[in-house]
Scaffold this active site. Structure first.
Site, PDB file in Angstrom:
ATOM      1  CB  SER A  19      42.351  39.520  37.691  1.00 13.66           C
ATOM      2  OG  SER A  19      41.291  39.782  36.805  1.00 13.66           O
ATOM      3  CG  HIS A  44      40.902  40.979  41.714  1.00 12.45           C
ATOM      4  ND1 HIS A  44      40.933  41.967  42.684  1.00 12.45           N
ATOM      5  CD2 HIS A  44      40.531  41.583  40.565  1.00 12.45           C
ATOM      6  CE1 HIS A  44      40.597  43.122  42.128  1.00 12.45           C
ATOM      7  NE2 HIS A  44      40.336  42.926  40.851  1.00 12.45           N
ATOM      8  CG  ASP A  46      38.497  42.352  37.727  1.00 14.89           C
ATOM      9  OD1 ASP A  46      38.600  43.281  38.559  1.00 14.89           O
ATOM     10  OD2 ASP A  46      39.454  41.676  37.331  1.00 14.89           O
ATOM     11  CG  MET A  48      34.320  45.035  34.407  1.00 19.34           C
ATOM     12  SD  MET A  48      35.420  44.783  33.012  1.00 19.34           S
ATOM     13  CE  MET A  48      36.993  44.760  33.845  1.00 19.34           C
ATOM     14  CG  HIS A  77      37.693  45.673  41.297  1.00 16.98           C
ATOM     15  ND1 HIS A  77      38.679  45.800  40.331  1.00 16.98           N
ATOM     16  CD2 HIS A  77      37.272  46.943  41.545  1.00 16.98           C
ATOM     17  CE1 HIS A  77      38.827  47.069  40.011  1.00 16.98           C
ATOM     18  NE2 HIS A  77      37.981  47.793  40.728  1.00 16.98           N
ATOM     19  CG  MET A  79      35.682  48.039  38.067  1.00 21.64           C
ATOM     20  SD  MET A  79      36.831  47.128  37.005  1.00 21.64           S
ATOM     21  CE  MET A  79      36.514  45.469  37.565  1.00 21.64           C
ATOM     22  CG  MET A 149      41.623  50.799  40.180  1.00 22.91           C
ATOM     23  SD  MET A 149      41.593  49.001  40.080  1.00 22.91           S
ATOM     24  CE  MET A 149      41.795  48.738  38.306  1.00 22.91           C
ATOM     25  CG  ASP A 187      43.122  45.338  39.836  1.00 24.55           C
ATOM     26  OD1 ASP A 187      43.714  44.691  38.955  1.00 24.55           O
ATOM     27  OD2 ASP A 187      41.881  45.412  39.925  1.00 24.55           O
TER      28      ASP A 187
HETATM   29  C1  DX5 Z   1      40.829  46.077  35.265  1.00 26.69           C
HETATM   30  C2  DX5 Z   1      40.611  44.991  36.315  1.00 26.69           C
HETATM   31  C3  DX5 Z   1      41.866  44.275  36.697  1.00 26.69           C
HETATM   32  C4  DX5 Z   1      42.514  43.560  35.554  1.00 26.69           C
HETATM   33  C5  DX5 Z   1      43.791  42.894  35.941  1.00 26.69           C
HETATM   34  O1  DX5 Z   1      39.667  46.729  35.016  1.00 26.69           O
HETATM   35  O2  DX5 Z   1      40.078  45.561  37.491  1.00 26.69           O
HETATM   36  O3  DX5 Z   1      41.643  43.423  37.798  1.00 26.69           O
HETATM   37  O4  DX5 Z   1      41.671  42.628  34.958  1.00 26.69           O
HETATM   38  O5  DX5 Z   1      44.337  42.292  34.803  1.00 26.69           O
HETATM   39  P1  DX5 Z   1      45.838  42.585  34.329  1.00 26.69           P
HETATM   40  O6  DX5 Z   1      46.700  41.996  35.398  1.00 26.69           O
HETATM   41  O7  DX5 Z   1      45.901  41.846  33.042  1.00 26.69           O
HETATM   42  O8  DX5 Z   1      46.003  44.066  34.200  1.00 26.69           O
HETATM   43 ZN    ZN Z   2      40.141  44.348  39.333  1.00 24.46          ZN
END
Ligand code: DX5
Ligand code: ZN
Length: 227
Positions: A19, A44, A46, A48, A77, A79, A149, A187
């Protein structure tokens, strides 16, 4: 359409997806090269929005730059609230798979999956630790990836919630029983110490942020998580 299955197959059915949230963003290009050399299967990404989750991370502009640089397929991903509105932008910037959260929309989930497919992209469905399989049961025949998750989304570096493994097992059983096509991605909080449990439950793509990027040796971390 094939980059997910082909790549996973080439890696023997188990892959680690670092990630990038935990990477050093001032050296993102180098970080991507390092994890690629270290044996990562996918990247991956993320996303947000400060609304569906508290945190704000990156959007299509950064992902486009990553895609132009990276040799690995990107699993994005989302969010974010209203994923349908942004689906096209996240496909066009170079994602191999776009995953959206079931909890981000009251209905219309199938419509998002169809939209992603129409755009020529693989569709992933992400579910929070407390969302049961029954809630998404009707979507399982249509999705290409199920993202379970093992933390509540929003931040890297949280503790792994092991109760979710029962759901991963259930998702594996349902897929095998009915011949569905989804790949299972897990994840949140994954590290060498709990990765074997995740793989055993049926996790095929193991996301790891902290465990890779905060480790002194990326290759060793990835190898330990892949088993
Ligand atoms: C959480 C993210 C994950 C996260 C993974 O909201 O979707 O992908 O960053 O990081 P670790 O492995 O540090 O939990
Ligand atoms: Zn993620």
């Amino acid at each position: 359409m094939n980059s997910l299955y082909q790549r996973l197959n080439d890696l023997g059915g188990i892959a680690v997806a670092p990630s990038l949230l935990s990477a050093d963003f001032s050296r993102l290009g180098e970080e991507i090269e390092s994890v690629t050399r270290a044996g990562a299967g996918f990247l991956h990404i993320d996303v947000m929005d400060g609304h569906f989750v508290e945190n704000i991370s990156m959007g299509p502009i950064i992902i486009r730059a990553i895609a132009s640089h990276a040799k690995l397929p990107l699993i994005t991903h989302l969010m974010i609230s209203d994923p349908l509105r942004y689906a096209e932008a996240f496909v066009e910037c170079g994602s191999a798979v776009v995953s959206f959260h079931w909890e981000a929309c009251a209905d219309g989930h199938l419509g998002i999956v169809e939209k992603l497919h129409d755009l020529g992209c693989l569709a992933g469905l992400a579910i929070n630790p407390d969302t049961p399989i029954e809630a998404i049961r009707h979507l399982l025949p249509s999705v290409d990836l199920l993202l379970c998750m093992t933390v509540f989304p929003g931040f890297g570096g949280q503790a792994f919630i092991s109760d979710v493994l029962a759901k991963v097992r259930e998702a594996t059983r349902l897929r095998d029983e009915h011949g569905y096509g989804y790949v299972i991605e897990v994840d949140g909080g994954i590290k060498p110490a709990n990765a074997a449990m995740v793989r055993e439950a049926g996790g095929q793509i193991l996301v790891a942020g902290t465990a890779v990027f905060k480790s002194p040796d990326y290759a060793e971390a990835i190898e330990a998580i892949r088993g």
